[in-house]
Write a protein that holds these residues in place. Structure first.
Motif, short mmCIF file in Angstrom:
data_model
loop_
_atom_site.label_atom_id
_atom_site.label_comp_id
_atom_site.label_asym_id
_atom_site.label_seq_id
_atom_site.Cartn_x
_atom_site.Cartn_y
_atom_site.Cartn_z
N SER A 262 0.85 -1.19 0.00
CA SER A 262 0.00 0.00 0.00
C SER A 262 0.89 1.25 0.00
CB SER A 262 -0.90 0.00 1.24
OG SER A 262 -0.12 0.06 2.43
N ARG A 263 0.28 2.39 -0.20
CA ARG A 263 1.05 3.63 -0.24
C ARG A 263 1.75 3.91 1.08
NH1 ARG A 263 -2.79 7.98 -3.51
NH2 ARG A 263 -2.86 6.84 -5.50
N SER A 264 1.14 3.41 2.17
CA SER A 264 1.70 3.68 3.49
C SER A 264 2.71 2.63 3.93
CB SER A 264 0.56 3.77 4.53
OG SER A 264 -0.16 2.55 4.57
N SER A 265 3.02 1.68 3.05
CA SER A 265 3.94 0.61 3.44
C SER A 265 5.35 1.18 3.59
CB SER A 265 3.95 -0.49 2.38
OG SER A 265 2.69 -1.09 2.28
N PRO A 266 5.97 1.03 4.76
CA PRO A 266 7.32 1.55 4.94
C PRO A 266 8.32 0.77 4.09
CG PRO A 266 6.24 1.15 7.06
CD PRO A 266 5.40 0.51 6.02
N HIS A 267 9.40 1.45 3.68
CA HIS A 267 10.41 0.79 2.86
C HIS A 267 11.11 -0.32 3.65
CE1 HIS A 267 9.95 3.62 -0.35
NE2 HIS A 267 10.09 4.66 0.48
N THR A 268 11.27 -0.11 4.95
CA THR A 268 11.95 -1.13 5.77
C THR A 268 11.17 -2.43 5.78
OG1 THR A 268 12.79 0.66 7.14
CG2 THR A 268 12.95 -1.56 8.03
N VAL A 269 9.86 -2.33 5.91
CA VAL A 269 9.01 -3.52 5.90
C VAL A 269 9.15 -4.28 4.59
CG1 VAL A 269 6.62 -4.30 5.98
CG2 VAL A 269 7.40 -2.54 7.55
N LEU A 270 9.14 -3.55 3.48
CA LEU A 270 9.27 -4.18 2.18
C LEU A 270 10.62 -4.85 2.02
CD1 LEU A 270 7.64 -1.39 -0.03
CD2 LEU A 270 6.60 -3.53 0.74
N ARG A 271 11.67 -4.24 2.49
CA ARG A 271 13.00 -4.82 2.35
C ARG A 271 13.15 -6.09 3.19
NH1 ARG A 271 17.03 0.48 2.26
NH2 ARG A 271 16.31 1.28 0.24
N VAL A 272 12.61 -6.06 4.42
CA VAL A 272 12.67 -7.26 5.27
C VAL A 272 11.88 -8.39 4.61
CG1 VAL A 272 11.99 -8.21 7.49
CG2 VAL A 272 13.04 -5.94 7.38
N ALA A 273 10.70 -8.05 4.08
CA ALA A 273 9.89 -9.09 3.42
C ALA A 273 10.62 -9.66 2.22
CB ALA A 273 8.55 -8.48 3.01
N ARG A 274 11.30 -8.84 1.42
CA ARG A 274 12.06 -9.34 0.28
C ARG A 274 13.20 -10.26 0.75
NH1 ARG A 274 12.54 -3.82 -1.27
NH2 ARG A 274 10.78 -3.16 -2.53
N TRP A 275 13.84 -9.89 1.85
CA TRP A 275 14.97 -10.67 2.37
C TRP A 275 14.53 -12.09 2.72
CZ3 TRP A 275 17.10 -12.87 6.84
CH2 TRP A 275 18.50 -12.96 6.87
N TYR A 276 13.42 -12.18 3.46
CA TYR A 276 12.93 -13.51 3.85
C TYR A 276 12.34 -14.27 2.67
CZ TYR A 276 13.75 -12.83 8.84
OH TYR A 276 14.33 -12.68 10.06
N LEU A 277 11.71 -13.52 1.74
CA LEU A 277 11.17 -14.21 0.57
C LEU A 277 12.30 -14.78 -0.28
CD1 LEU A 277 8.77 -14.97 -1.20
CD2 LEU A 277 8.90 -12.69 -2.26
#
Length: 1577
Positions: free
Chosen positions: A1519-1534
């Motif tokens: 979403s527009r409010s998704s923090p960049h840190t959250v997205l990066r952590v999710a990519r790391w685990y994915l």
């Protein structure tokens, strides 16, 4: 091998050469040479083949060998010739002539044609080598061969001509033998030519003469040939030109030469040589003018003739045309003439440069001296060098040169003259006289020395000038000896003009001097001036015209100047401008010429150009009074009175210049009239007083000028237009007729008018028949009568008034008698006749009609006639008169006022519009008061608010502001009109000008203190009390309201409000009860009941207040205000049912307008927040904005609510605040703060956007609202955010140490907050303290943080929030103390108990519970941490803080996730994670909650499909409010999940998305994973 074989090989070689097989040919030739070493043909064939193979040396050797073997054979020599011709080697070319010689020898007996060709080629070679003798010999040999063959004479003649042409061009370079061969050839050719005289013979004769002219030793032959050709061809000028050129170059100009020149001039009158010869003969005969003319004409066609330029320079020097002479010398030196003439030209140029006397010429003369050979040994040149030193102001060197020169040549006249000139330069006149006398004695035939002596006597003083034996005698002697010395005649002109007083002779001498030297400006100017003085304008103009026609651009200044002044004098101003502009091109720094040009522009009415001209003159000559005066006068003419007055003042400060004093008085009078038109009477009186003082000084200097008295009378009479209060002027004692005479005396309006009367009387004594003076005096009497009528009131003296009016009438009648054709006089007589006291309406009507007859477009008379008819109640005639006046001058305000009065009388709807138009045209008392009355009447009529007429007249026309401005001017002048002050006060109230309204009502009350104005007084007192309430003067308001009859509802309500604000609540309730009893309408009762309810609530009687409000709502006409109060009461008491019911009733009353829209929206949002529906708060505010997009207050409200109730929309809240800033400056000040808070809430910082970030926004907010503590607190938060961002990015924070400074500023601003806002301000102060302590703690400055908390607790110990901060700082210290150990230190139970107690003391702080939970977590007390988080969640729910609930749940989920990731057995922590995240997702979308669920799934089942689904939901559907840190952590685990599954395609997709988002760490991690996998393999 036999000879047969040799022949065969030679044949084969020949065939090979023929077939261009040169190498094969060489083989055959070598084979031949082996058999027969000296075979001629073989060597020739080798030469040919080597030549074709580009082997020139081998070819040369072969040809040479063959030629040696058989020298008389042609083949080898021809081969050598061909080889040398096509080869560019130098040694080959040098041997080519010998080869040609051998070929000529061989061909001579065998082949004549080839022999001739060889001769031609050899001749070309010798000619190129400039071996002319061999050329001549070859051609002689060729001609002999041809003659030996007995060819025709024509062919021989052709060869002779070709030979002569070949040798003629270089005849000067040839030796005598060659020249004789050439002469012989030409003579032979002429002898062979048939048909004499003929064209061919003529050409040969010309060539023969041309050749002889180049040979100086053949002069006799040349003369003989020229005589012969001239006799044969008498119409041709060539022989004559040759002979003239010869004589010209030799300088021998005897009778024989003259005969040749005369013959040439007769035959060709335009011949340059002929003119040169005539000129030189004239020069030798002493006819210098004819010589110059002829030589100049000749040199036009022969510009390269050095001798001609030399002779011309000689003639010009004799005529003392030094510049022309120097130019001629330069022209001669630039040509490639005879070198023998060059020293002569240099000498002449030196004499010319010295004779000119110019300093620049002296520098050129020094340069010329260096070019003259042996200049140091020539006494005359040394003397000239001394003259050069004098020219360049080197007097000492000149004296030294003269001394050295006279030491070696004591009788040298040039040395004596040089010494005299040097002594003259040192003002040693006696010694100079002796030196000049000695020079004259040595050279009695030199006119220059006599001139120097005569000039010396002229310059020695008056006595020697008048002595005829000295100056006059020597000047006459000089004129006789040197009639071309123009300066002699100039000084003779001086003598005849100044001593002999013979203007005729002087003019003749000047004229002669100017004719001799056109550059003698002094003589030319004097000649023209004398001609003009004697009235001979034609001669003067002819001289000027001739000079101007010859002048180059930028020269002949004196001629342009004088002709321009002549044109200016006779009124030909365009021509004068043109000539004066040309003068300035010659000398742009001549300030006098700039003044003359300004005068010409001024007469031409080109004021702007004249201003620039006089300004330039003033810049060049700052002391010029005339330029400054004209500048001021022009600006006065252009209406720039302020600038003109300033420049007149500059003149007056220098000297008492009467025209400047007069102009200054006029400018000050005009400025004062302008201020009066704008009703600025104070400034006008100051200017009038200054004008009186300056004009009085002028009349003291020139009492005989009636214009000064007239202007002084105008200034005094102008005082009649200002208010009585302002009309006090200081007048000098003599002018006022008061003692002491040396002081200024204050006069009132009447006294000043009487001074004006006396001034007009004084002017009439000087000009008794001036009608304008009688007119002005009559108007003065009229103004005195008006003043007497307005000031005396009921006690006025009828006799005095009648006397003044009679005087006014008689004076104006006198003006009419003197000038009956002036319409202004008739009009003034009509005005006087209409005045109260005379009221002779018949005479007035007659005068107005007469004025109109005199001037049909007389708008003033038509308007006055309309007023007369209106006064006599003749509406139709009045309307017609005003209508005609309007058509004549639509901008004349008085006729519009008349139409407005007619409209008011007949009750027209256009009345207000007409009065408004009068205020737009100008400020007039009647129009202003009429418009203000109609505006106030319209505003007081509350029944017309929704009409189109109200919207147009009041809103669209900005009526309140316009009427307020006009009425302010009105009351500034007329300060005795209470009605005007009441209206002004009301308009000030409408414009929120509370202080000005109070002053206006106070003045109205003062004016109404009479028994006859009780009703108006009561109204004014009520308004006065209302104004006192508006300004917070409650006690004075109570006093004023108490002085009213208290019969009106508004007075009772005002008194009750004053009691309330003064703190007398019981008295206020009693007053409201009286007002309730006197209220006549249901609406009035509703308002009173609402006010009573508010008072009851203030006293703490909430039930009574609620009862009154319910009672109010039960009325037939409930008012919105009562429902608003009831809704607010419900919100304060937390009664959502009551608040909702009241709000529903309020919304039933229809669509709100104005500020009610914001109130309803705010109440609705507050109700929704009370109900816990936080997302609806934002939606309600957005709905209101959507319905009213033009209301900036709603945008500001939306921006204010978003960060508190729906922070995830903080970006929209920031934009809403920005829109509010753009829409309204008033709302924008506060909206900037809201916008900055929203930016903080959405995590913006300067690293993302340097121009739009919280720090920039809040800095602007502080700049606009420096007294708002909230703005400073926001700035503190922005600084903290920037420091935190710098810390996260690894850079040094740039805003250290600001916490305590900003905290101090906030504390200072909080102390200045009003009492009602104090609780919120104190809460803000507490937040700022917490922010400061947090900042210090994060920076590790724990000592300062602890000291800060301790200081606050020392001053205010009962502050649990501060105590909690102190405990937090102390706890942080304890935790940091054990940071270096392997295990964190366990806090004692006592410490944990204290921390828990501090948190419990702050029972409303969610953040405190969060902090306590973190402390428990750090100590490993996870259960206690869970309890603390649950406490924070419960508190957040009670307080209705959505963001706090989300934060508590996420923190709880993260706390439970830790044991799960660590692999702690059991399902309790997993269940807790799922429970917390599920609750978060119920409150709204949360990418963090989904990530936590994904991490939980990853920790339990990393390879499960559900794990990938959850992680992909975060990564690919953000979403527009998704923090960049959250997205990066999710990519790391994915990535880890996909790597474990070895899904390369999905990994590539993930990496592509990471690259697009700039996630480099993921790419590096992928590299590490790939490397580790390959290594393991």
């Amino acid at each position: 091998m036999s000879s047969k074989e040799v022949k065969s090989e030679l044949k084969s070689a020949r065939e090979a050469i023929k077939n261009k097989e040169f190498k094969e040919a060489l083989k055959h030739c070598k084979a031949v040479l082996k058999l027969e070493k000296n075979n001629y043909n073989a060597w020739v064939f080798i030469g040919v083949a080597a030549s074709e193979l580009e082997q020139p040396d081998q070819a040369q050797t072969a040809y040479r060998k063959a030629a040696e073997l058989e020298p008389e054979q042609l083949l080898a020599w021809q081969g050598l010739a061909n080889l040398y011709e096509k080869t560019e080697q130098v040694d080959f070319k040098s041997e080519l002539p010998q080869v040609y010689q051998k070929l000529i020898q061989l061909y001579e007996s065998s082949d004549k044609t080839k022999c001739y060709e060889a001769i031609q080629k050899l001749s070309d070679i010798y000619h190129a080598q400039k071996n002319y003798l061999q050329v001549a010999k070859l051609w002689q040999r060729l001609i002999q061969l041809k003659e030996g063959e007995a060819v025709e004479k024509v062919e021989v003649l052709g060869l002779l001509r070709r030979m002569s042409l070949l040798l003629s061009d270089s005849v000067e370079e040839q030796d005598n033998e060659t020249q004789q061969h050439l002469i012989a050839a030409l003579e032979k050719a002429m002898a062979l030519t048939d048909g004499v005289p003929g064209e061919e013979h003529q050409k040969l004769s010309a060539d023969y003469i041309r050749c002889l002219s180049k040979l100086s030793h053949e002069e006799a032959k040349m003369k003989e040939a020229c005589e012969s050709m001239s006799s044969l061809y008498s119409s041709h000028t060539f022989p004559l030109e040759v002979m003239c050129t010869h004589y010209l170059n030799t300088g021998v100009l005897g009778e024989d030469a003259g005969r040749w020149f005369d013959r040439l001039s007769e035959l060709d009158p335009g011949s340059g040589l002929g003119h040169l010869g005539v000129g030189i003969r004239a020069l030798e005969e002493g006819k210098c003018e004819d010589a110059v003319k002829s030589l100049a004409q000749g040199l036009k066609k022969m510009r390269s003739c050095t001798v001609g330029w030399h002779r011309l320079a000689q003639a010009q020097l004799r005529m003392h045309r030094y510049s022309d002479c120097a130019a001629s010398c330069l022209q001669g030196l630039s040509g490639a003439g005879q070198e023998a003439v060059r020293p002569k030209l240099l000498r002449l140029r030196l004499e010319a440069l010295v004779g000119s006397g110019e300093k620049r010429a002296g520098e050129q003369a020094l340069e010329t001296l260096t070019q003259l050979p042996d200049a140091e040994n020539d006494p005359v040149l040394v003397a000239l060098k001394g003259r050069v030193y004098l020219q360049t102001d080197q007097v000492d060197q000149a004296l030294q040169v003269s001394s050295e020169l006279l030491a070696s040549n004591p009788d040298l006249p040039q040395g004596l003259a040089l010494r005299g000139l040097a002594q003259l330069a040192q003002d040693q006149h006696q010694l100079a006289e002796q030196s000049f006398l000695q020079a004259v004695s040595q050279r009695p035939d030199c006119g220059e020395y006599y001139f120097l002596l005569g000039r010396l006597y002229w310059d020695m003083g008056e006595e020697t000038r008048k002595d005829r034996s000295k100056a006059h005698t020597h000047l006459l002697k000089a004129a006789k000896l040197d009639p071309y010395l123009g300066c002699v005649f100039r000084y003779l002109g001086h003598y005849y003009r100044e001593v002999a007083r013979d203007q005729g002779r002087a003019r003749g001498c000047y004229k002669k001097a100017f004719e001799m030297d056109a550059g003698d400006v002094e003589s030319g100017a004097a000649s023209v001036d004398l001609s003009m003085e004697q009235g001979d304008m034609d001669t003067a103009l002819a001289v000027l015209q001739s000079v101007i026609e010859k002048a180059t651009p930028g020269s002949a200044k004196w001629a342009w100047m004088r002709r321009g002044l002549y044109h200016l004098k006779v009124g030909q101003h365009p021509q004068a401008v043109s000539d004066l502009q040309a003068t300035l091109r010659a000398d742009p720094q001549d300030w006098v010429c700039w003044e003359c040009l300004g005068e010409a522009y001024l007469h031409r009415r080109s004021f702007s150009a004249a201003l620039k001209a006089f300004a330039r003159a003033l810049q060049l000559q700052p002391s010029s009074i005339y330029s400054l005066y004209q500048t001021a006068a022009i600006k006065q003419t252009l209406g720039k009175f302020k600038e003109a007055a300033a420049e007149y003042s500059q003149i007056v400060s220098r000297e008492d210049y009467v025209p400047a004093l007069k102009g200054l008085g006029e400018c000050l009078l005009s400025l004062s009239k302008g201020l009066m038109e704008d009703y600025r009477d104070g400034g006008a009186i100051d200017l009038i007083q200054k004008a009186i003082l300056h004009l009085f000084k002028a009349v003291q200097l020139r009492p005989d000028l009636s214009c000064l008295w007239k202007i002084l009378g105008d200034v005094c009479t102008t005082v009649s237009a200002v208010s009585l209060k302002r009309a006090h002027v200081l007048v000098p004692g003599p002018l006022a007729g008061l003692q002491p005479a040396d002081q200024n005396h204050p006069l009132d309006q009447a006294q000043t008018l009487r001074v004006g009367e006396r001034c007009y009387g004084r002017a009439l004594k000087l000009m008794a028949e001036a009608p304008s003076l009688w007119y002005d005096l009559g108007l003065n009497y009229h103004q005195q009568a008006r003043l007497l009528c307005s000031t005396q009131g009921e006690e006025k003296d009828p006799s005095s008034l009648s006397l003044l009016l009679e005087k006014a009438q008689q004076c104006v009648k006198k003006a009419v008698m003197l000038d009956s054709g002036n319409h202004s006089y008739w009009n003034a007589l009509g005005v006087v006749a209409m005045s109260k006291g005379l009221e002779n309406f018949a005479l007035a009507q007659h005068c107005f009609i007469k004025s109109i007859q005199v001037e049909s477009s007389n708008v003033v008379a038509w308007t006055n006639l309309g007023v007369l008819y209106l006064k006599k109640d003749n509406i139709e005639l009045s309307h017609e008169a005003f209508k005609i006046a309007q058509s004549l001058e639509p901008l004349y305000v008085r006729c519009w006022i008349g139409q407005a009065l007619i409209a008011e009388r007949v009750g027209s709807y256009d009345t207000m519009d007409l009065f408004r138009h009068t205020t737009e045209l100008g400020t007039h008392t009647e129009g202003v008061k009429g418009y203000a009355y109609w505006v106030c009447a319209t505003l007081l009529d509350k029944t017309n608010r929704d009409t189109e007429l109200y919207r147009y007249n009041i809103v669209q026309m900005n009526a309140v502001s316009a009427a307020h401005v006009s009425l302010s001017k009105y009351t500034e002048r007329i300060q005795t009109d209470p009605d005007a002050f009441i209206m002004l006060g009301y308009l000030n109230e409408r414009l929120q000008l509370k202080t000005q309204a109070l002053q206006a009502y106070q003045r109205a009350v003062e004016l109404l203190q009479t028994p006859s104005c009780e009703e108006k007084l009561a109204f004014a007192l009520g308004s006065y009390g209302r104004a006192l309430c508006a300004t917070g003067q409650w006690e004075d308001a109570v006093r004023v309201y108490s002085s009213t009859p208290l019969e009106e509802l508004q007075d009772l309500a005002g008194l009750a409000l004053a009691y309330c604000r003064a703190g007398l609540t019981p008295d206020s309730i009693k007053a409201y009860e009286r007002a309730l009893a006197s209220a006549s309408s249901e609406k009035d009762k509703a308002y009173v009941l609402t006010s009573l309810a508010l008072l009851q609530h203030r006293l703490g009687h909430s039930d009574a207040a609620k009862t009154l409000l319910f009672k109010c709502s039960m009325l037939k006409e409930p008012i919105p205000e009562s429902l608003l109060c009831l809704c607010a009461l419900g919100l304060v008491q937390g009664d959502a049912t009551l608040a909702g019911a009241a709000l529903n009733e309020l919304l039933k009353q229809g669509r709100a307008t104005g500020g009610a829209v914001e109130d309803r929206c705010l109440l609705t949002c507050a109700l929704l927040a009370l109900q816990g529906n936080y997302s609806a708060v934002q939606r309600e505010a957005s709905r209101a904005v959507h319905s009213n997009p033009g209301d900036p207050s709603l945008w500001a409200l939306l921006s204010r609510l978003v960060p508190q109730y729906y922070p995830r929309k903080a970006k929209g809240g920031a934009m809403a605040g920005h829109v509010a800033c753009l829409s309204s400056m008033t709302q924008g000040k506060r909206a900037l703060l809201y916008s900055g808070v929203n930016q903080l809430a959405c995590g913006r910082h300067s690293g993302e956007d340097p121009s739009r970030n919280p720090l920039k926004t809040l800095q602007k907010a502080v700049l606009l609202c420096p007294d708002d503590p909230a703005a400073w607190a926001g700035l503190m938060a922005a600084c903290h955010t920037e420091n935190a961002t710098c810390a996260l990015s690894g850079s040094a924070p740039g805003r250290r140490g600001l916490e305590q400074i900003l905290m101090g500023v906030v504390s200072e601003k909080v102390r200045c907050v009003e009492e009602g806002d104090r609780p919120l301000a104190q809460a803000l102060e507490g937040w700022v303290l917490q922010q400061a302590v947090t900042g210090l703690t994060l920076r590790g400055e724990l000592d300062q943080a602890e000291t800060l908390c301790s200081q606050v607790l020392t001053v205010s110990p009962e502050q649990p929030a501060v105590l909690l901060l102190l405990r937090q700082v102390q706890c942080e210290r304890l935790l940091l103390a054990s940071a270096g150990t392997a295990l964190p230190a366990a806090l004692p139970d006592a410490v944990l108990e204290q921390l828990s107690s501090a948190v419990l003391a702050n029972h409303t702080s969610v953040a405190a519970w969060h902090w306590l939970a973190e402390v428990y977590r750090s100590q490993g007390l996870l259960v206690q941490a869970v309890v603390a988080y649950r406490q924070s969640l419960q508190l957040a729910s009670q307080l209705g803080l959505l963001s706090a609930q989300v934060a508590s749940l996420l923190r709880l989920a993260l706390l439970a996730l830790g044991p799960c990731m660590a692999g702690v057995p059991g399902s309790d922590w997993k269940d807790l994670v799922m429970e917390a995240t599920a609750e978060v997702l119920k409150l709204g979308p949360s990418p963090v909650a989904i990530l936590i669920q994904a991490l939980l799934q990853f920790s339990t089942k990393m390879a499960a499909r559900e794990t990938r689904r959850l992680l992909e939901r975060v990564v690919y559907n953000p979403s527009r409010s998704s923090p960049h840190t959250v997205l990066r952590v999710a990519r790391w685990y994915l990535l880890r999940h996909l790597h474990a599954k070895d899904d390369l395609e999905l990994m590539d997709t993930l990496l592509d998305q990471a690259r697009a988002c700039g996630d480099r760490r993921l790419q590096e991690f992928h590299t590490l994973l790939t490397t580790s996998s390959s290594n393991s393999c």
